[in-house]
Design an enzyme around this catalytic site. Structure first.
Site, PDB file in Angstrom:
ATOM      1  N   ASP A 228      -2.581 -29.847  10.681  1.00 17.96           N
ATOM      2  CA  ASP A 228      -2.704 -28.347  11.054  1.00 17.96           C
ATOM      3  C   ASP A 228      -3.735 -28.537  12.178  1.00 17.96           C
ATOM      4  O   ASP A 228      -4.395 -29.607  12.728  1.00 17.96           O
ATOM      5  CB  ASP A 228      -3.277 -27.607   9.951  1.00 17.96           C
ATOM      6  CG  ASP A 228      -2.899 -26.048  10.337  1.00 17.96           C
ATOM      7  OD1 ASP A 228      -2.918 -25.664  11.644  1.00 17.96           O
ATOM      8  OD2 ASP A 228      -2.901 -25.231   9.561  1.00 17.96           O
TER       9      ASP A 228
HETATM   10  C1  NOJ Z   1      -3.159 -22.795  12.498  1.00 16.78           C
HETATM   11  C2  NOJ Z   1      -1.995 -22.503  11.380  1.00 16.78           C
HETATM   12  O1  NOJ Z   1      -2.585 -22.615  10.158  1.00 16.78           O
HETATM   13  C3  NOJ Z   1      -0.646 -23.256  11.255  1.00 16.78           C
HETATM   14  O2  NOJ Z   1       0.033 -22.470  10.347  1.00 16.78           O
HETATM   15  C4  NOJ Z   1      -0.145 -23.095  12.611  1.00 16.78           C
HETATM   16  O3  NOJ Z   1       1.124 -23.332  12.527  1.00 16.78           O
HETATM   17  C5  NOJ Z   1      -0.993 -23.791  13.630  1.00 16.78           C
HETATM   18  N1  NOJ Z   1      -2.239 -23.221  13.719  1.00 16.78           N
HETATM   19  C6  NOJ Z   1      -0.425 -23.928  14.834  1.00 16.78           C
HETATM   20  O4  NOJ Z   1      -0.630 -22.787  15.724  1.00 16.78           O
END
Ligand code: NOJ
Length: 736
Positions: free
Chosen positions: A282
């Site tokens: 993530d």
């Molecule tokens: C953080 C989020 O938790 C995740 O779900 C997302 O895909 C990413 N950022 C990218 O934006």
């Protein structure tokens, strides 16, 4: 009553929708083994590490172009300009090492045409809603060069304080698994190399929704058995469906962040679950292991993640900075790096990027085509849940004069819900927008006031639109108070005091605590933020042009203090009756005793406000004559469970029949009920149908005390009903 919301499609739009509605089964995916191995054998270590780097696009500049040319970037997220994508792609292909970039973005419930938030889609109990929604999103996003989305989010969500419950598919592993897999099919299609299909990403691996206190990013304490019985099944289903990528979660479980957890990534995800795609971190979750106190510094974090089997790092560049040295020091093996790069290259081959790297600007855009808008409306229609309808207040008659109130009646941005980077409020059709300018509603007489006004005197009924702004749910948007905010409840009360019938329409990102509001509404239609076409969908439902059919994918609690409350819980040794509320005026006279002590809250009891699976219709449905094809079932065999379902009303409708089982005695306690099947059944007025489900012995399997998945012999209860609480009958069978 017939649904008449399917307007004629334009031919081109029809073609697009046809692409989405053609059903298929997955063929064996090409694994591109030869291509991957020959490319890998020619790559330097630097180039390999470059493939493992995903950067956020922050503008086209020379520094980025040079990095791309040097092969230091494998993927970019958030580039939205197709010309810029082509410039970057050219830098990688013609001026770099020839390996195309893969462009990623969060396309969660629509790109431009926004569908209901995932929690709303789950309320349709219709995997086709999820699949078509994802297919439409893929068509619109890929037109803009996006070939990888970070969806579906299949975290089990049992806590309405957690803002990301909006992005979830609810509290149930079975429903989440089916809806999530449908989204994977919708995004990826049959053949990922077709330019309108995009790679999906099952996230967040794993247990992110179990954050302590519902506070986003917080720690979790999921046991190995709960992990396998509750949190992993949706991921397994997505993997079986061929999901191209999996994202590691932010949270630590039992002290170990997933991004550095080699047991979870290598032993569980790769070996047990046989995932063969790309594992991406993530956003910054590798670097955040330092803040957690799990990694000493960036180099340590890169080592932990690479050794855990995390293939691509999002945003922090710790891999490109440290991996080479870690290899030279013998702390990370080239074999692990090679494996990661294999998965990444394979994804790029599967996406057809080596043969078609550039975005082709289409002459005709598919964005906002009639077919897409109608699909979004259909999804919103199927996702609305009728929670209350006293005195048949709904459906309204088109001759009734309505007085419309409330902030959500005309909130084009908030109606779209969370996660709409590319959604455009000026394309949203709100209820007021539709009443004002859609010919379909031109005969409806309405007034619209944001506060109570004298105009209500002339109206036949008040329709009050309340709820949540979109920014109150979603990432980092946890709440400790989930009542309707501000003066909304007071407005409702004031309107009810006028004596007019009141219809409450809610648009929100979570199940709010609305018990205190219910007495002030004669009817309640609940919509998890319904997206671009929410307005006309809601009007069609209010005026009976369509009949509500959605069911709750999450339990509605009475009070926030009841959380977590979910239908498929274990039994305590002292279960309480559902509505055991014992705190009342007489409490002071009650002496202390342990006799009759049961598991509940003195003030809010044990039961929910509305159970999982609940939802009314304008039709009335009656279940009877539950029957089993046999009182026993053998291992590797199946059983037919059937029920008579009758529409006893004079209105055509759709009922979602739900099959639940309980395993009475197990090597570990089994939940009091578990959803094992559901069907959307259309029944004309007065019609009766026999609804049948096939229950396989494997459907009864779970991870028991020995951590092995199997069905354990013994007795099971089975129910078929319209929600997780009510069903007139249950039957018992034995697994031998
Ligand atoms: C953080 C989020 O938790 C995740 O779900 C997302 O895909 C990413 N950022 C990218 O934006």
């Amino acid at each position: 009553m017939k649904n008449n919301h399917l307007l004629p499609f334009k031919p081109f739009a029809l073609l697009v929708l046809l692409l989405c509605i053609t059903s298929y089964s997955y063929s064996q995916k090409p694994d591109y083994r030869y291509e991957v191995e020959s490319l890998l054998s020619e790559m330097t270590l630097d180039e390999k590490i470059g493939q493992m780097n995903q950067l956020n696009f922050e503008g086209l500049n020379d520094e980025l172009l040079q990095k791309v040319k040097r092969g230091e970037v494998g993927s970019l997220l958030n580039v939205t300009d197709t010309e810029v994508i082509n410039i970057l792609q050219k830098a990688a292909i013609e001026n770099g090492n020839g390996i195309p970039l893969v462009i990623a973005r969060d396309v969660i419930h629509g790109y431009k045409t926004i569908f209901p938030i995932p929690l709303g889609q789950a309320a349709s109990f219709d995997p086709e809603v999820a699949r078509i929604g994802a297919c439409v999103a893929a068509a619109e996003a890929s037109e803009h060069g996006i070939r990888w989305t970070f969806a579906p989010m299949i975290d089990i969500a049992r806590d309405a304080r957690w803002g990301r419950i909006a992005e979830s598919l609810g509290e149930d592993p079975f429903l989440s698994a089916l809806m999530g897999a449908a989204m994977v099919r919708g995004f990826q299609g049959e053949d990922l190399s077709l330019p309108n299909n995009i790679a999906a990403c099952a996230k967040h691996f794993v247990g992110y929704g179990a954050a302590e206190g519902g506070r986003d990013y917080n720690s979790t304490s999921i046991t190995p058995l709960a992990l396998r019985n509750t949190y992993l099944p949706p991921f397994q289903k997505a993997i079986d469906e061929g999901v191209a990528t999996v994202m590691t979660s932010f949270n630590d479980n039992d002290g170990i962040p997933t991004s550095g957890n080699s047991y979870l990534l290598k032993d569980v995800l790769r070996q047990e679950m046989e995932f063969r795609g790309v594992v991406v971190s993530d956003w910054n979750s590798v670097g955040e292991m330092i803040t957690h106190g799990f990694a000493a510094d960036g180099k340590d974090a890169a080592m932990l993640s690479a050794n855990a089997g995390l293939d691509m790092e999002m945003n922090t560049e710790l891999y490109v900075t440290h991996l080479k040295q870690l290899v030279q020091e013998g702390k990370v093996s080239v074999a692990d790096i090679d494996n990661s790069v294999r998965y990444i290259l394979q994804m790029k081959f599967r996406l057809g990027l080596f043969s078609n790297p550039y975005v082709k600007i289409k002459k005709t855009s598919v964005v906002y085509t009639d077919a897409h808008l109608q699909a979004a409306k259909e999804a919103a229609l199927k996702s609305a849940i009728l929670l209350k309808n006293e005195n048949n207040t709904l459906p309204l008659k088109e001759t009734q004069k309505i007085a419309v109130f409330g902030p959500m009646a005309d909130a084009p941005y908030d109606q779209l819900g969370t996660w709409i980077f590319d959604g455009e409020a000026n394309h949203t059709v709100t209820p007021i927008g539709a009443l004002k300018s859609d010919k379909a509603y031109e005969n409806i007489k309405f007034t619209y006031e944001t506060a109570l006004s004298p105009s209500l005197k002339d109206a036949d009924v008040a329709v009050v639109f309340l709820g949540e702004e979109s920014k109150l749910s979603g990432e980092a948007s946890s709440l400790s108070d989930i009542n309707l905010r501000g003066t909304q409840s007071a407005l409702l009360k004031e309107i009810k005091a006028t004596g007019k019938p009141v219809v409450l329409v809610i648009m929100a990102g979570r199940p709010l605590t609305i018990e205190r509001d219910l007495p002030y509404a004669d009817a309640v239609l609940y919509n998890f933020h319904p997206g671009t076409m929410g307005g006309p969908a809601i009007l069609d439902l209010l005026f009976g042009r369509a009949n509500p059919s959605g069911k709750l994918p999450v339990t509605f609690v009475r009070e926030v203090g009841q959380i977590p409350l979910y239908y498929n819980h274990n039994n305590t040794g002292r279960p309480a009756p559902d509505n055991a509320r014992t705190l009342n005026a007489d409490t002071k006279d009650v002496k202390q005793t342990s006799v009759g002590d049961v598991s509940h809250y003195l003030d809010s009891g044990k039961g929910p406000l509305f159970p999982f699976g609940f939802g009314l219709s304008y039709s009335r449905f009656e279940y009877s004559e539950l029957s089993l094809s046999s009182p026993t079932i053998s291992m590797n065999d199946s059983l037919i469970v059937s029920v008579t379902l009758r529409n006893t009303s004079n209105i055509d409708g759709v009922e979602i029949a739900q099959l639940y089982v309980r395993d009475l005695v197990g090597s570990i306690i089994r939940p009091v009920k578990e959803l094992k099947g559901f069907q959307r059944v259309s029944l004309n007025a007065g019609e009766t149908k026999i609804v049948t489900f096939t229950l396989f012995s494997d459907d009864l399997a779970f991870y028991g005390i020995d951590l092995i998945r199997k069905a354990e012999p013994g007795f099971f209860d089975v129910w078929i009903g319209g929600d997780s609480k009510t069903s007139p009958d249950k039957k018992r069978f034995e697994l031998k």
